[in-house]
Design an enzyme around this catalytic site. Structure first.
Site, PDB file in Angstrom:
ATOM      1  N   GLY A 296       0.783  -1.220   0.000  1.00 57.12           N
ATOM      2  CA  GLY A 296       0.000   0.000   0.000  1.00 57.12           C
ATOM      3  C   GLY A 296       0.815   1.270   0.000  1.00 57.12           C
ATOM      4  O   GLY A 296       1.951   1.309  -0.493  1.00 57.12           O
ATOM      5  N   HIS A 297       0.231   2.316   0.584  1.00 58.18           N
ATOM      6  CA  HIS A 297       0.787   3.673   0.551  1.00 58.18           C
ATOM      7  C   HIS A 297       2.149   3.749   1.240  1.00 58.18           C
ATOM      8  O   HIS A 297       3.106   4.274   0.686  1.00 58.18           O
ATOM      9  CB  HIS A 297      -0.218   4.611   1.226  1.00 58.18           C
ATOM     10  CG  HIS A 297       0.123   6.059   1.187  1.00 58.18           C
ATOM     11  ND1 HIS A 297       0.220   6.790   0.030  1.00 58.18           N
ATOM     12  CD2 HIS A 297       0.390   6.938   2.201  1.00 58.18           C
ATOM     13  CE1 HIS A 297       0.505   8.049   0.309  1.00 58.18           C
ATOM     14  NE2 HIS A 297       0.625   8.163   1.626  1.00 58.18           N
ATOM     15  N   PHE A 298       2.223   3.237   2.462  1.00 61.93           N
ATOM     16  CA  PHE A 298       3.481   3.237   3.214  1.00 61.93           C
ATOM     17  C   PHE A 298       4.211   1.919   2.961  1.00 61.93           C
ATOM     18  O   PHE A 298       4.277   1.029   3.814  1.00 61.93           O
ATOM     19  CB  PHE A 298       3.215   3.467   4.704  1.00 61.93           C
ATOM     20  CG  PHE A 298       2.853   4.883   5.038  1.00 61.93           C
ATOM     21  CD1 PHE A 298       3.801   5.885   4.991  1.00 61.93           C
ATOM     22  CD2 PHE A 298       1.556   5.224   5.385  1.00 61.93           C
ATOM     23  CE1 PHE A 298       3.479   7.202   5.303  1.00 61.93           C
ATOM     24  CE2 PHE A 298       1.211   6.532   5.685  1.00 61.93           C
ATOM     25  CZ  PHE A 298       2.175   7.526   5.640  1.00 61.93           C
TER      26      PHE A 298
END
Length: 324
Positions: A296-298
């Site tokens: 995901g994003h991180f």
């Protein structure tokens, strides 16, 4: 075994244990040889906190964090790089452990965050560097790169946008705020993006296994967001983000003109900066190691080992190769 022989044997065992312990300390890595230091420095009247590790005589990697986090997002990456590189990661004003002046005391814009980050790098003596940019780090870092291409030895891009293709569904309410900075739109964004549920979602959405992501991340980030005055700071930056798309053609021209060696590592499950924003980099950057990761994003929270390994290979083969 006589008492004398027993005593000699015990001494030999103790000596072997000491030697083995020393050897183990060396074999597990140079953790103590290159610790992460936690420092502060005054920049433009603000106290800037930063993490630093490695030998300053080695090539430098600058790590620029995203929202709503801080240099804390790089806490596990820094030791992976520090044996070979000088690594430095600042917190912007309003984030992490840096100063948090009010919106009436400080201009919270991407232009100003780029300026103070550039002044920070000048003050700590970082002249040439490879830059890791993620989320907010991209518009901050790309401003610096475009203004000072001679300083940039390489780019590491992780879920940071520079193309219109990357601003999709997530950005619609924020675009409404850009068009109308009303109290109603402000309140809607605060309720949607500045709560503990929203912060947790940024870390867990799109991951392979959300249970592998430590809740310490969103608990700490939310505690900082919940400081008095910080929500107003974040809303100012949401509004200022609207200045970034106008810079995209300039940054793209920088990519085409200077062709910095680039490593792209992008979590494909990121709803904020979806995979559609990653592929256009290939149009403008020819010397690019392009990687879409199943996270995901991180991305560092789930794929730290993959990303750190790719960084070390990239730095050795494309940035500081013997042929350069």
């Amino acid at each position: 075994m006589t008492q004398s022989n027993s005593s000699t044997f015990i001494k030999q065992v103790k000596k072997s244990m000491v030697l083995a312990t020393a050897a183990l300390a060396v074999s597990v890595g140079n953790v103590d040889a290159s610790p992460t230091l936690h420092k502060t420095i005054k920049v433009d009247k603000q106290t800037i906190f930063y993490r630093e590790a490695g030998d300053k005589s080695d090539p430098t990697i600058v790590l620029l964090h995203g929202f709503p986090t801080s240099s804390h997002m790089y806490r596990n990456l820094i030791p992976k790089l520090a044996d070979n590189y000088h690594v430095i990661a600042p917190d912007y004003p309003g984030f992490g452990n840096s100063s948090m002046p009010s919106v009436n005391e400080f201009e919270y814009s991407f232009d100003n965050l780029a300026k103070i980050t550039e002044h920070f790098l000048n003050q700590v003596g970082v002249d040439k560097f490879t830059m890791y940019v993620m989320d907010y780090g991209a518009p901050i870092g790309f401003r610096i790169a475009q203004a000072h291409p001679e300083k940039i030895e390489g780019l590491i891009i992780q879920n940071g946008n520079a193309y219109d293709e990357g601003l999709r569904d997530f950005w619609q309410p924020i675009k409404q705020f850009w068009a109308d900075k009303s109290d109603a739109n402000k309140q809607a964004l605060a309720e949607a993006l500045l709560t503990i549920d929203a912060t947790k979602w940024q870390y867990t959405n799109g991951t392979r296994n959300s249970e592998a992501i430590s809740p310490d991340n969103w608990i700490m980030d939310q505690a900082l967001l919940d400081r008095s005055g910080n929500k107003e700071i974040q809303l100012e930056l949401f509004y200022s983000y609207g200045t970034n798309p106008a810079h995209y053609p300039v940054w793209q021209k920088y990519f085409r003109t200077y062709q910095p060696p680039t490593l792209l590592v992008w979590g494909k499950g990121d709803y904020i900066f979806p995979e559609e924003g990653a592929h256009p980099y290939k149009r403008d950057l020819k010397n690019i190691d392009f990687n879409i990761l199943d996270t995901g994003h991180f991305a560092l929270e789930e794929d730290l080992d993959v990303i750190s390994s790719k960084i070390l290979s990239f730095m050795q083969e494309r940035v500081h190769s013997k042929g350069k």
